[in-house]
Design a protein around this motif. Structure first.
Motif, PDB file in Angstrom:
ATOM      1  N   UNK A  66       0.812  -1.211   0.000  1.00  0.00           N
ATOM      2  CA  UNK A  66       0.000   0.000   0.000  1.00  0.00           C
ATOM      3  C   UNK A  66       0.849   1.267   0.000  1.00  0.00           C
ATOM      4  N   UNK A  67       1.802   1.367   0.923  1.00  0.00           N
ATOM      5  CA  UNK A  67       2.633   2.570   0.968  1.00  0.00           C
ATOM      6  C   UNK A  67       3.399   2.765  -0.336  1.00  0.00           C
ATOM      7  N   UNK A  68       4.037   1.724  -0.833  1.00  0.00           N
ATOM      8  CA  UNK A  68       4.819   1.843  -2.063  1.00  0.00           C
ATOM      9  C   UNK A  68       3.945   2.135  -3.274  1.00  0.00           C
ATOM     10  N   UNK A  69       2.686   1.719  -3.219  1.00  0.00           N
ATOM     11  CA  UNK A  69       1.784   1.908  -4.353  1.00  0.00           C
ATOM     12  C   UNK A  69       1.158   3.299  -4.364  1.00  0.00           C
ATOM     13  N   UNK A  70       0.740   3.781  -3.191  1.00  0.00           N
ATOM     14  CA  UNK A  70      -0.071   4.997  -3.152  1.00  0.00           C
ATOM     15  C   UNK A  70       0.635   6.251  -2.642  1.00  0.00           C
ATOM     16  N   UNK A  71       1.760   6.104  -1.965  1.00  0.00           N
ATOM     17  CA  UNK A  71       2.379   7.264  -1.307  1.00  0.00           C
ATOM     18  C   UNK A  71       2.717   8.384  -2.281  1.00  0.00           C
ATOM     19  N   UNK A  72       3.456   8.073  -3.329  1.00  0.00           N
ATOM     20  CA  UNK A  72       3.868   9.126  -4.263  1.00  0.00           C
ATOM     21  C   UNK A  72       2.682   9.721  -5.013  1.00  0.00           C
ATOM     22  N   UNK A  73       1.704   8.883  -5.362  1.00  0.00           N
ATOM     23  CA  UNK A  73       0.510   9.395  -6.032  1.00  0.00           C
ATOM     24  C   UNK A  73      -0.215  10.405  -5.146  1.00  0.00           C
ATOM     25  N   UNK A  74      -0.342  10.072  -3.873  1.00  0.00           N
ATOM     26  CA  UNK A  74      -1.011  10.962  -2.930  1.00  0.00           C
ATOM     27  C   UNK A  74      -0.241  12.272  -2.763  1.00  0.00           C
ATOM     28  N   UNK A  75       1.080  12.171  -2.582  1.00  0.00           N
ATOM     29  CA  UNK A  75       1.896  13.380  -2.390  1.00  0.00           C
ATOM     30  C   UNK A  75       1.761  14.314  -3.583  1.00  0.00           C
ATOM     31  N   UNK A  76       1.815  13.769  -4.789  1.00  0.00           N
ATOM     32  CA  UNK A  76       1.687  14.610  -5.985  1.00  0.00           C
ATOM     33  C   UNK A  76       0.347  15.334  -6.009  1.00  0.00           C
ATOM     34  N   UNK A  77      -0.727  14.618  -5.690  1.00  0.00           N
ATOM     35  CA  UNK A  77      -2.041  15.257  -5.678  1.00  0.00           C
ATOM     36  C   UNK A  77      -2.165  16.255  -4.529  1.00  0.00           C
ATOM     37  N   UNK A  78      -1.567  15.932  -3.404  1.00  0.00           N
ATOM     38  CA  UNK A  78      -1.610  16.825  -2.244  1.00  0.00           C
ATOM     39  C   UNK A  78      -0.944  18.162  -2.564  1.00  0.00           C
ATOM     40  N   UNK A  79       0.221  18.112  -3.176  1.00  0.00           N
ATOM     41  CA  UNK A  79       0.958  19.338  -3.478  1.00  0.00           C
ATOM     42  C   UNK A  79       0.259  20.182  -4.532  1.00  0.00           C
ATOM     43  N   UNK A  80      -0.647  19.583  -5.281  1.00  0.00           N
ATOM     44  CA  UNK A  80      -1.381  20.326  -6.305  1.00  0.00           C
ATOM     45  C   UNK A  80      -2.634  21.009  -5.746  1.00  0.00           C
ATOM     46  N   UNK A  81      -2.993  20.727  -4.500  1.00  0.00           N
ATOM     47  CA  UNK A  81      -4.192  21.316  -3.913  1.00  0.00           C
ATOM     48  C   UNK A  81      -3.991  22.815  -3.654  1.00  0.00           C
ATOM     49  N   UNK A  82      -5.023  23.576  -3.879  1.00  0.00           N
ATOM     50  CA  UNK A  82      -4.963  25.014  -3.587  1.00  0.00           C
ATOM     51  C   UNK A  82      -5.168  25.294  -2.102  1.00  0.00           C
ATOM     52  N   UNK A  83      -6.071  24.553  -1.470  1.00  0.00           N
ATOM     53  CA  UNK A  83      -6.389  24.752  -0.057  1.00  0.00           C
ATOM     54  C   UNK A  83      -6.263  23.415   0.654  1.00  0.00           C
ATOM     55  N   UNK A  84      -5.087  23.156   1.219  1.00  0.00           N
ATOM     56  CA  UNK A  84      -4.805  21.856   1.819  1.00  0.00           C
ATOM     57  C   UNK A  84      -5.734  21.567   2.993  1.00  0.00           C
ATOM     58  N   UNK A  85      -5.977  22.556   3.837  1.00  0.00           N
ATOM     59  CA  UNK A  85      -6.811  22.319   5.014  1.00  0.00           C
ATOM     60  C   UNK A  85      -8.220  21.883   4.625  1.00  0.00           C
ATOM     61  N   UNK A  86      -8.782  22.497   3.596  1.00  0.00           N
ATOM     62  CA  UNK A  86     -10.152  22.207   3.206  1.00  0.00           C
ATOM     63  C   UNK A  86     -10.269  20.990   2.290  1.00  0.00           C
ATOM     64  N   UNK A  87      -9.249  20.737   1.483  1.00  0.00           N
ATOM     65  CA  UNK A  87      -9.371  19.727   0.431  1.00  0.00           C
ATOM     66  C   UNK A  87      -8.676  18.403   0.738  1.00  0.00           C
ATOM     67  N   UNK A  88      -7.743  18.373   1.685  1.00  0.00           N
ATOM     68  CA  UNK A  88      -6.939  17.162   1.881  1.00  0.00           C
ATOM     69  C   UNK A  88      -7.746  15.996   2.441  1.00  0.00           C
ATOM     70  N   UNK A  89      -8.790  16.278   3.239  1.00  0.00           N
ATOM     71  CA  UNK A  89      -9.579  15.174   3.805  1.00  0.00           C
ATOM     72  C   UNK A  89     -10.241  14.354   2.705  1.00  0.00           C
ATOM     73  N   UNK A  90     -10.741  15.014   1.679  1.00  0.00           N
ATOM     74  CA  UNK A  90     -11.360  14.294   0.568  1.00  0.00           C
ATOM     75  C   UNK A  90     -10.325  13.458  -0.177  1.00  0.00           C
ATOM     76  N   UNK A  91      -9.112  14.000  -0.287  1.00  0.00           N
ATOM     77  CA  UNK A  91      -8.060  13.261  -0.977  1.00  0.00           C
ATOM     78  C   UNK A  91      -7.652  12.036  -0.172  1.00  0.00           C
ATOM     79  N   UNK A  92      -7.504  12.207   1.141  1.00  0.00           N
ATOM     80  CA  UNK A  92      -7.178  11.065   2.005  1.00  0.00           C
ATOM     81  C   UNK A  92      -8.263   9.994   1.875  1.00  0.00           C
ATOM     82  N   UNK A  93      -9.532  10.411   1.904  1.00  0.00           N
ATOM     83  CA  UNK A  93     -10.643   9.462   1.848  1.00  0.00           C
ATOM     84  C   UNK A  93     -10.674   8.710   0.522  1.00  0.00           C
ATOM     85  N   UNK A  94     -10.304   9.379  -0.543  1.00  0.00           N
ATOM     86  CA  UNK A  94     -10.269   8.731  -1.862  1.00  0.00           C
ATOM     87  C   UNK A  94      -9.343   7.517  -1.850  1.00  0.00           C
ATOM     88  N   UNK A  95      -8.167   7.673  -1.266  1.00  0.00           N
ATOM     89  CA  UNK A  95      -7.220   6.558  -1.231  1.00  0.00           C
ATOM     90  C   UNK A  95      -7.611   5.533  -0.168  1.00  0.00           C
TER      91      UNK A  95
END
Length: 269
Positions: A66-95
């Protein structure tokens, strides 16, 4: 016969199981329950899944599948977020949903193997810790930069740097960023000069504080009030000196810490 069997560590008790399931179902309340969960997760690190005759610890399974499969994908999407506080929970839930789906597709969830629910809880715990931890890091880095604080941080896109000794350096002090006070539960010496921590208060309200080792506090200095870990919130924004599990620390309001660091760095220029 099910395609997976689970061997739990000998010290894993029914109350540990209750805490883990309460976490999975979002029913974990109070510091005592959270401390029990942390203890349970530490024990589950060494739990063993037997899959088609192969033995693998929960920890290794999470890292390899899981970590090796999803970690980098998540980080890339996380860094692209405009508002991390508001949007990161949805991204975490997606994975997190993908992890649940992966478990089902691999045939690792069985009613006749109730321990598979512990495996799922364990995987989601560590994914949540990873995802929320890095979301908070990005949030803090962006806030420090916007506040004019000079700092250096590890490169989140580099898997090796993600395991570096600290998350950031501010005014020659090595710091770490935490989503809980879990790091205080052990009596071993703390490895960092300071910790930026998001504290859970009541009714799901969070506040940001900075835990400083005495030597790091000496660079700021000032009066403190003696208190306990449980009573920190009652004294903020005054700096609070606490002793816990053999650790002596001074806890500051995050905004106050930023202001003092900004003044220090401005005076040094």
């Amino acid at each position: 016969m099910s395609s997976i069997q689970i061997e739990l560590p000998s010290g894993f008790r029914p109350d540990h199981e209750h805490a883990v399931i309460a976490y999975l179902t979002d029913r974990l309340r109070g510091q005592a329950q959270w401390l029990l969960l942390f203890e349970a997760i530490d024990l589950l690190d060494q739990a063993v899944a037997i899959i088609t005759g192969n033995r693998i610890t929960f920890r290794t399974l999470y890292q390899q599948l899981f970590d090796l499969v999803y970690a980098n994908l998540y980080i890339d999407e996380l860094l692209a977020l405009n508002d991390v506080r508001q949007q990161s929970a949805m991204l975490w839930a997606k994975y997190a949903r993908q992890i649940v789906s992966d478990m089902a597709q691999r045939g690792w969830q069985f009613a006749d193997v109730p321990e598979t629910r512990l495996l799922l809880s364990y995987l989601l715990y560590w994914w949540g810790a990873f995802a929320r931890g890095y979301a908070l890091e990005v949030e803090v880095y962006r806030d420090l930069a916007q506040s004019g604080i000079t700092f250096t941080a590890h490169n989140l896109r580099d898997p090796q740097q993600r395991y570096s000794p600290g998350d950031l350096v501010v005014s020659s002090l090595l710091g770490d960023i935490k989503t809980s006070v879990y790091f205080l539960q052990y009596a071993t010496p703390l490895a960092h000069d300071f910790y930026i921590v998001r504290l859970f208060v009541e009714n799901r309200v969070y506040t940001m504080v900075v835990f400083l080792q005495p030597s790091a506090w000496d660079t700021i200095n000032g009066d403190t009030v003696e208190s306990s870990l449980e009573m920190i919130i009652q004294h903020l924004p005054r700096p609070v000196r606490i002793r816990y599990q053999g650790h002596e620390l001074v806890v500051m309001d995050y905004e106050e810490w930023k202001q003092r660091i900004a003044r220090q760095q401005g005076a040094a220029e």
